[in-house]
Design a protein around this motif. Structure first.
Motif, PDB file in Angstrom:
ATOM      1  N   ALA A  56       0.849  -1.197   0.000  1.00  0.00           N
ATOM      2  CA  ALA A  56       0.000   0.000   0.000  1.00  0.00           C
ATOM      3  C   ALA A  56       0.882   1.244   0.000  1.00  0.00           C
ATOM      4  CB  ALA A  56      -0.915   0.003   1.223  1.00  0.00           C
ATOM      5  N   GLN A 103      -7.897  -0.401   4.131  1.00  0.00           N
ATOM      6  CA  GLN A 103      -8.913  -0.875   3.195  1.00  0.00           C
ATOM      7  C   GLN A 103      -8.584  -2.270   2.673  1.00  0.00           C
ATOM      8  OE1 GLN A 103     -11.847   0.643   2.610  1.00  0.00           O
ATOM      9  NE2 GLN A 103     -11.164   2.140   4.162  1.00  0.00           N
ATOM     10  N   TYR A 147      -4.068   4.489   5.082  1.00  0.00           N
ATOM     11  CA  TYR A 147      -5.498   4.440   4.773  1.00  0.00           C
ATOM     12  C   TYR A 147      -5.790   3.345   3.749  1.00  0.00           C
ATOM     13  CZ  TYR A 147      -5.932   8.831   7.302  1.00  0.00           C
ATOM     14  OH  TYR A 147      -5.917   9.786   8.280  1.00  0.00           O
ATOM     15  N   THR A 148      -4.947   3.235   2.713  1.00  0.00           N
ATOM     16  CA  THR A 148      -5.120   2.174   1.721  1.00  0.00           C
ATOM     17  C   THR A 148      -4.859   0.815   2.349  1.00  0.00           C
ATOM     18  OG1 THR A 148      -4.401   3.687  -0.026  1.00  0.00           O
ATOM     19  CG2 THR A 148      -4.376   1.337  -0.536  1.00  0.00           C
TER      20      THR A 148
END
Length: 314
Positions: free
Chosen positions: A230, A238, A234-235
């Motif tokens: 990532a 997810q 935040y990614t």
């Protein structure tokens, strides 16, 4: 008498050496490209030496002596700026410009609290913030383009003075329906069979994750087994929420509610898996007293309960 370059000429040269592009260097210096080009040419004539190799087409290519002079120019300009900084801080500490560099795994979670606190406590500071990876921040610190760094340790910070602030524990992020989600604490040995999602190369959190997972009884696979990376926390969250694997998250991010609205939960790891949040600055900076005072102030941002033992300054 040897002709001395002006500070402006040094800035032009340093920025061109960094950007390797006349247009971008001129923009960074807030001048036109023709002005910067004329300044470089005037410097060459003044020093009676070719700083650029103009036989390579449109590319910006420095001659060997040009590279050496650019390095010396950085040191000279830093020393000149230190003269003004020393005078300013002697008259009134914690005033004037303050350029802080911060890494991406700290910035989004501390900046919203740090900026209002600085403005309230020291309204005479003119704050600038720059976010990037640790290696690039250290380069800018060395070149005098940043004054202070907020980063995670351990780090390759040779040549910089560091001041640890507080410990930031790592938690394991797993999908809410994952078998490990029901445990109050997770031994490293239990994540050996899990796919570990990490940040891409260059992030210190990636290296710290690998170091932790390779501890005795922990995750023993190598980078080649990794399938998902990532670009941000935040990614990464997810990806965990989609069931692609598990990940280590700093408590700083979890306490900043990065998991809100997701199907991801975070559980403590058994043992002392953590990083240290700290400051770094140039050892000979005339603003050492300012930075030490800011370190005490930033210590109040710690998510760790104050009765827990904090890392001691080096």
């Amino acid at each position: 008498m040897i002709p001395l370059p002006s500070p402006q000429q040094l800035r032009y040269l340093i920025m061109l050496a960094e950007m390797r592009h006349f247009g971008r260097a001129a923009k960074a210096c807030s001048v036109t490209q023709s002005t910067l080009s004329a300044g470089i040419l005037a410097l060459e004539r003044q020093l009676d030496v070719n700083l650029l190799d103009r036989d390579v087409g449109k590319r910006v290519m420095f001659t060997p002596i040009g590279e050496e002079i650019a390095i010396r120019a950085r040191a000279a300009l830093t020393a000149l700026e230190a003269v003004g900084e020393a005078a300013l801080t002697s008259r009134e500490p914690l005033t004037g410009p303050l350029r802080i560099g911060v890494i991406p795994t700290i910035g989004p979670f501390l900046v919203p609290r740090l900026v209002p606190m600085l403005r309230a406590r020291y309204p005479q500071i003119r704050l600038s913030l720059y976010e990037n990876l640790t290696e690039r921040l250290l380069e800018k610190l060395t070149m005098g383009r940043l004054d202070l760094l907020l980063l995670a340790m351990p780090c390759a910070c040779e040549g910089a003075h560091t001041q640890p602030l507080w410990r930031d524990d790592f938690l394991l992020a797993v999908p809410r329906d994952h078998p490990l989600a029901s445990r109050a604490e997770i031994p490293l040995s239990m994540i050996e069979a899990e796919r570990m999602i990490m940040l891409e190369d260059g992030h210190c959190l990636r290296d710290q994750t690998l170091d932790i997972c390779r501890q005795e009884g922990g995750w023993s696979r190598t980078d080649s087994n990794e399938e998902f990376t990532a670009t941000s926390l935040y990614t990464l969250v997810q990806m965990v929420g989609q069931g692609l694997g598990v990940a280590l998250l700093p408590r700083l991010a979890v306490d900043s509610r990065i998991l809100d609205g997701t199907e991801v939960v975070a559980r403590p790891l058994a043992g002392a898996a953590s990083r240290v949040i700290g400051l770094a600055w140039r050892p000979r900076s005339p603003r050492v007293d300012d930075f030490t005072a800011l370190g005490r102030l930033f210590g109040g941002l710690s998510p760790v309960p104050r009765n827990e033992k904090q890392p001691q300054p080096a």
